[in-house]
Design an enzyme around this catalytic site. Structure first.
Site, short mmCIF file in Angstrom:
data_model
loop_
_atom_site.label_atom_id
_atom_site.label_comp_id
_atom_site.label_asym_id
_atom_site.label_seq_id
_atom_site.Cartn_x
_atom_site.Cartn_y
_atom_site.Cartn_z
N GLU A 193 0.82 -1.21 0.00
CA GLU A 193 0.00 0.00 0.00
C GLU A 193 0.86 1.26 0.00
O GLU A 193 0.56 2.24 -0.70
CB GLU A 193 -0.91 0.00 1.24
CG GLU A 193 -1.88 -1.17 1.30
CD GLU A 193 -1.32 -2.35 2.08
OE1 GLU A 193 -2.11 -3.07 2.72
OE2 GLU A 193 -0.08 -2.57 2.05
N CYS A 247 -0.09 0.55 7.70
CA CYS A 247 -0.51 1.00 6.38
C CYS A 247 -1.81 1.79 6.44
O CYS A 247 -2.06 2.68 5.63
CB CYS A 247 -0.69 -0.21 5.45
SG CYS A 247 0.87 -1.00 5.00
N ALA A 253 8.34 -35.03 -10.83
CA ALA A 253 8.06 -35.22 -12.26
C ALA A 253 8.16 -36.72 -12.53
O ALA A 253 9.13 -37.37 -12.12
CB ALA A 253 9.06 -34.46 -13.12
N TRP A 267 15.84 -35.65 -19.49
CA TRP A 267 14.81 -34.92 -18.77
C TRP A 267 13.50 -35.69 -18.90
O TRP A 267 13.19 -36.20 -19.97
CB TRP A 267 14.63 -33.51 -19.34
CG TRP A 267 15.80 -32.64 -19.10
CD1 TRP A 267 16.78 -32.31 -19.97
CD2 TRP A 267 16.10 -31.93 -17.91
NE1 TRP A 267 17.68 -31.43 -19.42
CE2 TRP A 267 17.29 -31.18 -18.14
CE3 TRP A 267 15.49 -31.84 -16.66
CZ2 TRP A 267 17.86 -30.37 -17.17
CZ3 TRP A 267 16.06 -31.03 -15.71
CH2 TRP A 267 17.23 -30.30 -15.96
N ARG A 304 10.58 -22.32 -7.79
CA ARG A 304 11.72 -22.12 -6.90
C ARG A 304 11.87 -20.64 -6.52
O ARG A 304 12.11 -20.30 -5.37
CB ARG A 304 13.00 -22.60 -7.57
CG ARG A 304 13.14 -24.11 -7.65
CD ARG A 304 14.44 -24.47 -8.33
NE ARG A 304 14.50 -25.88 -8.67
CZ ARG A 304 15.30 -26.40 -9.58
NH1 ARG A 304 16.09 -25.59 -10.28
NH2 ARG A 304 15.30 -27.69 -9.81
N ASP A 350 21.84 -36.65 -8.63
CA ASP A 350 21.66 -35.64 -9.68
C ASP A 350 22.61 -34.45 -9.58
O ASP A 350 22.75 -33.70 -10.55
CB ASP A 350 20.22 -35.11 -9.65
CG ASP A 350 19.18 -36.19 -9.88
OD1 ASP A 350 19.54 -37.21 -10.51
OD2 ASP A 350 18.04 -36.03 -9.42
N THR A 378 21.72 -37.25 6.97
CA THR A 378 21.83 -37.83 8.30
C THR A 378 23.25 -38.21 8.67
O THR A 378 23.73 -37.91 9.77
CB THR A 378 20.93 -39.07 8.41
OG1 THR A 378 19.58 -38.69 8.08
CG2 THR A 378 20.95 -39.63 9.83
N GLU A 435 11.72 -30.99 -3.45
CA GLU A 435 12.06 -31.59 -4.75
C GLU A 435 12.90 -32.83 -4.49
O GLU A 435 14.06 -32.91 -4.88
CB GLU A 435 12.82 -30.59 -5.62
CG GLU A 435 12.04 -29.36 -6.01
CD GLU A 435 12.74 -28.60 -7.13
OE1 GLU A 435 12.89 -29.15 -8.22
OE2 GLU A 435 13.12 -27.44 -6.89
N SER A 447 8.71 -40.05 3.83
CA SER A 447 8.88 -39.58 5.20
C SER A 447 8.03 -38.34 5.47
O SER A 447 7.39 -38.22 6.52
CB SER A 447 10.35 -39.28 5.48
OG SER A 447 11.14 -40.43 5.41
#
Length: 376
Positions: free
Chosen positions: A49, A81, A151, A167, A181, A197, A226, A298, A306
């Site tokens: 505002e 505001c 995906a 891909w 992201r 990856d 971990t 991701e 989990s």
């Protein structure tokens, strides 16, 4: 495009930049012409505002304000505001929805009404609610809103049996993920994803298909490791990457692990374990304490299982590509032991499908609570 739609468009551009504040867009209109626009700035800076009032200058007097969330009336890191709107002589205020936070919750509109400013609520409410679903959950629980993204091929595989995964989806879907992201406070992965990856998990304008969006917001990169397996050569540990990488490990990490991965832009925290792995619930509480309101997971099937088992997932984004991989050993989006009976499957609510080039995106919510966190 209506004035409220324009305000929502502005608000989307603030996602990621302004947490833990809500992403808000504001449009000032006078005599049928937009005289000022604004979106929420990073914490400690001006709200939407005030940005619109600055842009409008003296034209704000007698103007109508369209704003995606009720204006604040409390003193935080910035002045209220509502006081700025009253001082500027704004004629009326149209808010998409009330701000359910205990420090606002209707008091903003009450303050405006007491000053003689007409107010309305409701236009664009559904879109405004979903836009700030992370903020609303954080306000109610101090926990971030978790979106599980994956995906997969049409036969439900996230990689081949050898681990090949680039891909799965096409360019349009990958651009959508890059935008996700940039709009998220944090991106969460397990060390298995890093080992398989070696991702960067950065938001790059070129990948979003919008190179003019520079600089792009960089989410906090969170790795669950971990036993301290992440290699020192991992891309996410590179000092050249923008933003910060947070490694969550346990007491089982070997001696010298911290020294091996420590460098500028990398933070390491030790958290308790649950069932032999870093406790994801503790990690999410830690992120919430840091003002992280939205997390994009991701991850691979193990961490996804989990998160779902812990009841930590709020939303599913499943990208489906028209490809067949096959193979009993090819991994799927959710691993673990799985359920024994179909009648106990997790029911997703409010599912929608969006076509992105040759791929399709499933968007759905987990559980029975409202996406704004009212039943978190």
């Amino acid at each position: 495009m209506s004035y409220m739609e324009r305000a929502l468009e502005l608000a989307r551009g603030a996602l990621g930049w302004c947490s833990p504040n809500p992403a808000v867009g504001a449009v000032l209109v006078k005599d049928g012409t937009i005289v000022g626009e604004g979106r929420t700035q990073p914490p400690g800076q001006a709200h939407a505002e005030v940005m619109a009032l600055r842009a409008a200058g003296s034209a704000a007097a007698g103007a109508s304000l369209y704003v995606t969330l009720e204006p604040c009336s409390h003193v935080g890191r910035t002045p209220p505001c509502t006081e700025a709107l009253i001082a500027a002589g704004v004629r009326d205020v149209h808010a998409a929805m009330l701000d359910p936070s205990p420090w606002v919750n209707g008091q903003g509109l009450q303050a405006l009404a007491a000053a003689g400013i007409a107010t309305t609520v409701g236009q664009g409410a559904d879109a405004a609610r979903r836009l700030n679903e992370g903020y609303f959950k954080w306000v109610a629980s101090r926990l971030p809103f978790v979106t599980l993204k994956y995906a997969m091929t049409a036969d439900g595989k996230i990689a081949t049996r050898t681990g090949s995964s680039f891909w799965i989806t096409g360019l349009e879907a990958r651009r959508a993920v890059a935008r996700l992201r940039a709009a998220s406070d944090a991106v969460l992965v397990g060390v298995g994803t890093v080992l398989a990856d070696d991702p960067q998990l950065t938001a790059r304008p070129g990948e979003m298909g919008e190179p003019e969006l520079e600089p792009a917001h960089q989410p906090l990169r969170v790795i669950l490791d971990t036993s301290g397996r992440i290699p020192a050569t991992a891309k996410m540990l590179s000092g050249d990457l923008p933003g910060t990488t947070l490694i969550c490990t346990s007491e089982r990490a070997p001696a010298g692990f911290r020294a091996r991965v420590a460098r500028p832009g990398v933070e390491i925290v030790t958290v308790p374990e649950q069932d032999g792995r870093v406790d994801v619930c503790v990690v999410l509480r830690l992120l919430g304490e840091r003002g992280v309101t939205s997390v994009l997971a991701e991850c691979g099937g193990t961490l996804a299982a989990s998160l779902l088992s812990a009841g930590a997932v709020d939303k599913i984004l499943g990208f489906v590509a028209p490809k067949i991989v096959g193979g009993a050993e090819a991994p799927t989006p959710v691993g673990g032991v799985g359920l024994e009976r179909m009648d106990r499957a997790i029911e997703l609510r409010d599912p929608t499908w969006t076509v992105l080039g040759r791929d399709a995106l499933l968007t759905a919510y987990v559980g029975v609570g409202a996406p704004d966190g009212e039943e978190a």
